[in-house]
Design a protein around this motif. Structure first.
Motif, PDB file in Angstrom:
ATOM      1  N   ASP A  51     -36.946  23.906  70.843  1.00  0.00           N
ATOM      2  CA  ASP A  51     -36.064  23.389  69.803  1.00  0.00           C
ATOM      3  C   ASP A  51     -36.061  21.868  69.838  1.00  0.00           C
ATOM      4  OD1 ASP A  51     -34.070  22.487  71.800  1.00  0.00           O
ATOM      5  OD2 ASP A  51     -33.646  24.621  72.020  1.00  0.00           O
ATOM      6  N   GLY A  52     -35.445  21.271  68.806  1.00  0.00           N
ATOM      7  CA  GLY A  52     -35.435  19.832  68.672  1.00  0.00           C
ATOM      8  C   GLY A  52     -34.695  19.117  69.785  1.00  0.00           C
ATOM      9  N   ASP A  53     -33.601  19.680  70.261  1.00  0.00           N
ATOM     10  CA  ASP A  53     -32.829  19.030  71.325  1.00  0.00           C
ATOM     11  C   ASP A  53     -33.642  18.928  72.612  1.00  0.00           C
ATOM     12  OD1 ASP A  53     -30.683  18.706  69.648  1.00  0.00           O
ATOM     13  OD2 ASP A  53     -29.586  20.465  70.387  1.00  0.00           O
ATOM     14  N   THR A  54     -34.310  20.018  72.978  1.00  0.00           N
ATOM     15  CA  THR A  54     -35.137  19.987  74.189  1.00  0.00           C
ATOM     16  C   THR A  54     -36.312  19.039  74.009  1.00  0.00           C
ATOM     17  OG1 THR A  54     -34.554  22.297  74.627  1.00  0.00           O
ATOM     18  CG2 THR A  54     -36.418  21.387  75.845  1.00  0.00           C
ATOM     19  N   ALA A  55     -36.946  19.080  72.826  1.00  0.00           N
ATOM     20  CA  ALA A  55     -38.071  18.188  72.557  1.00  0.00           C
ATOM     21  C   ALA A  55     -37.642  16.723  72.657  1.00  0.00           C
ATOM     22  CB  ALA A  55     -38.641  18.477  71.173  1.00  0.00           C
ATOM     23  N   ALA A  56     -36.472  16.399  72.121  1.00  0.00           N
ATOM     24  CA  ALA A  56     -35.985  15.016  72.167  1.00  0.00           C
ATOM     25  C   ALA A  56     -35.693  14.585  73.599  1.00  0.00           C
ATOM     26  CB  ALA A  56     -34.738  14.877  71.305  1.00  0.00           C
ATOM     27  N   ALA A  57     -35.099  15.476  74.387  1.00  0.00           N
ATOM     28  CA  ALA A  57     -34.787  15.132  75.774  1.00  0.00           C
ATOM     29  C   ALA A  57     -36.053  14.831  76.564  1.00  0.00           C
ATOM     30  CB  ALA A  57     -34.010  16.274  76.426  1.00  0.00           C
ATOM     31  N   LEU A 109     -40.732  23.949  60.951  1.00  0.00           N
ATOM     32  CA  LEU A 109     -40.368  23.752  62.346  1.00  0.00           C
ATOM     33  C   LEU A 109     -41.070  22.515  62.908  1.00  0.00           C
ATOM     34  CD1 LEU A 109     -39.045  24.580  64.998  1.00  0.00           C
ATOM     35  CD2 LEU A 109     -40.972  26.140  65.396  1.00  0.00           C
ATOM     36  N   THR A 110     -42.313  22.304  62.542  1.00  0.00           N
ATOM     37  CA  THR A 110     -43.042  21.112  62.988  1.00  0.00           C
ATOM     38  C   THR A 110     -42.333  19.845  62.532  1.00  0.00           C
ATOM     39  OG1 THR A 110     -45.135  22.336  62.876  1.00  0.00           O
ATOM     40  CG2 THR A 110     -45.269  19.930  62.938  1.00  0.00           C
ATOM     41  N   ARG A 111     -41.894  19.832  61.289  1.00  0.00           N
ATOM     42  CA  ARG A 111     -41.168  18.646  60.775  1.00  0.00           C
ATOM     43  C   ARG A 111     -39.865  18.424  61.528  1.00  0.00           C
ATOM     44  NH1 ARG A 111     -43.774  20.213  55.823  1.00  0.00           N
ATOM     45  NH2 ARG A 111     -42.275  21.872  55.437  1.00  0.00           N
ATOM     46  N   GLU A 112     -39.161  19.500  61.817  1.00  0.00           N
ATOM     47  CA  GLU A 112     -37.903  19.378  62.564  1.00  0.00           C
ATOM     48  C   GLU A 112     -38.139  18.806  63.961  1.00  0.00           C
ATOM     49  OE1 GLU A 112     -36.270  23.284  62.600  1.00  0.00           O
ATOM     50  OE2 GLU A 112     -35.980  23.372  60.413  1.00  0.00           O
ATOM     51  N   LEU A 113     -39.159  19.300  64.638  1.00  0.00           N
ATOM     52  CA  LEU A 113     -39.482  18.809  65.972  1.00  0.00           C
ATOM     53  C   LEU A 113     -39.927  17.355  65.930  1.00  0.00           C
ATOM     54  CD1 LEU A 113     -41.431  21.977  67.129  1.00  0.00           C
ATOM     55  CD2 LEU A 113     -39.287  21.177  68.133  1.00  0.00           C
ATOM     56  N   ALA A 114     -40.743  17.015  64.934  1.00  0.00           N
ATOM     57  CA  ALA A 114     -41.218  15.638  64.806  1.00  0.00           C
ATOM     58  C   ALA A 114     -40.050  14.673  64.582  1.00  0.00           C
ATOM     59  CB  ALA A 114     -42.213  15.536  63.649  1.00  0.00           C
ATOM     60  N   GLU A 115     -39.104  15.059  63.746  1.00  0.00           N
ATOM     61  CA  GLU A 115     -37.942  14.204  63.502  1.00  0.00           C
ATOM     62  C   GLU A 115     -37.125  14.006  64.773  1.00  0.00           C
ATOM     63  OE1 GLU A 115     -35.777  15.960  60.316  1.00  0.00           O
ATOM     64  OE2 GLU A 115     -37.343  15.539  58.811  1.00  0.00           O
ATOM     65  N   SER A 116     -36.971  15.065  65.554  1.00  0.00           N
ATOM     66  CA  SER A 116     -36.215  14.964  66.807  1.00  0.00           C
ATOM     67  C   SER A 116     -36.908  14.037  67.791  1.00  0.00           C
ATOM     68  CB  SER A 116     -36.039  16.355  67.436  1.00  0.00           C
ATOM     69  OG  SER A 116     -35.260  17.185  66.606  1.00  0.00           O
ATOM     70  N   ILE A 117     -38.210  14.164  67.900  1.00  0.00           N
ATOM     71  CA  ILE A 117     -38.975  13.333  68.832  1.00  0.00           C
ATOM     72  C   ILE A 117     -39.003  11.883  68.374  1.00  0.00           C
ATOM     73  CG2 ILE A 117     -41.330  12.903  69.677  1.00  0.00           C
ATOM     74  CD1 ILE A 117     -41.652  15.978  69.778  1.00  0.00           C
ATOM     75  N   GLN A 118     -39.174  11.675  67.088  1.00  0.00           N
ATOM     76  CA  GLN A 118     -39.248  10.312  66.576  1.00  0.00           C
ATOM     77  C   GLN A 118     -37.938   9.547  66.741  1.00  0.00           C
ATOM     78  OE1 GLN A 118     -40.705  10.891  62.569  1.00  0.00           O
ATOM     79  NE2 GLN A 118     -42.643  11.735  63.322  1.00  0.00           N
ATOM     80  N   GLY A 130     -45.656  25.173  71.717  1.00  0.00           N
ATOM     81  CA  GLY A 130     -46.613  26.210  71.373  1.00  0.00           C
ATOM     82  C   GLY A 130     -45.978  27.514  70.960  1.00  0.00           C
ATOM     83  N   SER A 131     -45.339  28.205  71.895  1.00  0.00           N
ATOM     84  CA  SER A 131     -44.839  29.550  71.613  1.00  0.00           C
ATOM     85  C   SER A 131     -43.839  29.584  70.458  1.00  0.00           C
ATOM     86  CB  SER A 131     -44.197  30.146  72.876  1.00  0.00           C
ATOM     87  OG  SER A 131     -45.166  30.354  73.871  1.00  0.00           O
ATOM     88  N   ALA A 132     -42.953  28.603  70.413  1.00  0.00           N
ATOM     89  CA  ALA A 132     -41.961  28.590  69.326  1.00  0.00           C
ATOM     90  C   ALA A 132     -42.643  28.484  67.965  1.00  0.00           C
ATOM     91  CB  ALA A 132     -40.987  27.429  69.522  1.00  0.00           C
ATOM     92  N   LEU A 133     -43.691  27.682  67.913  1.00  0.00           N
ATOM     93  CA  LEU A 133     -44.426  27.508  66.656  1.00  0.00           C
ATOM     94  C   LEU A 133     -45.205  28.770  66.306  1.00  0.00           C
ATOM     95  CD1 LEU A 133     -45.002  25.326  64.526  1.00  0.00           C
ATOM     96  CD2 LEU A 133     -46.961  24.622  65.908  1.00  0.00           C
ATOM     97  N   VAL A 134     -45.835  29.378  67.304  1.00  0.00           N
ATOM     98  CA  VAL A 134     -46.598  30.605  67.083  1.00  0.00           C
ATOM     99  C   VAL A 134     -45.678  31.740  66.638  1.00  0.00           C
ATOM    100  CG1 VAL A 134     -47.918  32.393  68.290  1.00  0.00           C
ATOM    101  CG2 VAL A 134     -48.482  29.982  68.635  1.00  0.00           C
TER     102      VAL A 134
END
Length: 291
Positions: free
Chosen positions: A240-246, A275-284, A257-261
């Motif tokens: 998820d975005g929170d974990t990706a941002a952390a 989902l890719t856009r959401e993750l990218a926004e969190s990371i950025q 990987g698995s979440a996207l698959v």
């Protein structure tokens, strides 16, 4: 008498330079640009040929615009020992649909007709490469526009020759470092590393759930960065975005990987891209305001 395979042939040296010599590679350029922008990379893993050849090609073509900085493209294999249920099923679907290593390389060639900037790393297991022919595969991968390889089951004791040949062709050999990797073994892994280091977040298979991943990794990543000049990517368990941002606050790249698959299998290409856009926004946005 047949020539020895690249994995069994003895290398002239057991220690290879850990700094990937091609500073103008796509991976090097991408990480340099991200470092200048003070943000981590989003590395998206998808399985070649899943859920079917057409959808897989469509997803691959659209991932960069959705925010993927680097793409890991899985090579389907019938016995993926490091993968959890989601990626195992993705590989089974791809194989059932006739996906082969040759078709996976063809996907990369087609992608390169439209995108010559986004790095693509092939991830998988040694057996399909050996069946294809290791030297033939490396040459074909380089010609197709592949930038690097992650081979889950190739230990450094048997990988020096393949690594040397890959480097000759401009292919990065990305090492996997686990929490249980002994300190005495780490130099051998890193010496055969190019492009970036893939740090497995915790013991287990892909897709496992784990709380507070970033908190557990902070000191381990600091220690790893002191031993290697390469960027460090963290994968396994990012859902998820929170974990990706952390993780993006402490690592150079975040692998999902698995979440996207799973999203692709459940709801199709557009949902996976969302989902890719959401993750990218969190990371950025992860490092904004960080002291």
């Amino acid at each position: 008498m047949s020539a020895p395979s690249l994995t069994t042939e003895m290398s002239k040296t057991d220690t290879l330079n850990p700094a990937f010599p091609n500073a103008d590679s796509r991976l090097a350029r991408r990480f340099a640009a991200l470092k200048a922008a003070d943000r981590a990379a989003l590395v998206t893993y998808v399985m070649a040929g899943d859920p079917d050849p057409s959808a897989s090609r469509d997803l691959l073509a659209r991932l960069p615009a959705a925010g993927a900085d680097i793409i890991e493209l899985g090579m389907p294999f019938s016995d993926p020992m490091a993968d959890g249920v989601a990626i195992q099923r993705a590989g089974q679907r791809a194989l059932a649909n006739g996906q082969t290593l040759a078709l996976t390389l063809e996907m990369v060639r087609d992608f390169r007709q439209r995108d010559d900037d986004t790095p693509i790393v092939l991830m998988g297991y040694l057996n399909p490469l050996q069946r294809f022919g290791e030297d033939r595969f490396l040459q074909a991968a380089a010609e197709a526009g592949v930038d690097g390889l992650i081979l889950v089951d190739l230990p450094p004791e048997h990988g020096a020759a393949l690594t040397a040949r890959a480097r000759d062709l401009g292919l990065a050999r990305i090492p996997l470092v686990a929490p249980t990797t002994p300190p005495g073994r780490l130099p051998a892994l890193l010496a055969q590393g190019d492009g970036f280091v893939y740090r497995i977040a915790f013991n287990g298979v892909t897709g496992s759930r784990r709380l507070d991943i970033a908190a557990e990794l902070d000191s381990a990543l600091d220690a790893l960065k002191r031993q290697s000049p390469l960027p460090v990517a963290v994968g396994f368990g990012v859902r998820d975005g929170d974990t990706a941002a952390a993780i993006a606050r402490i690592a150079d790249a975040v692998v999902v990987g698995s979440a996207l698959v799973e999203r692709l299998a459940a709801a199709g290409v557009d949902a996976a891209l969302e989902l890719t856009r959401e993750l990218a926004e969190s990371i950025q946005g992860a490092r904004r305001g960080k002291s």
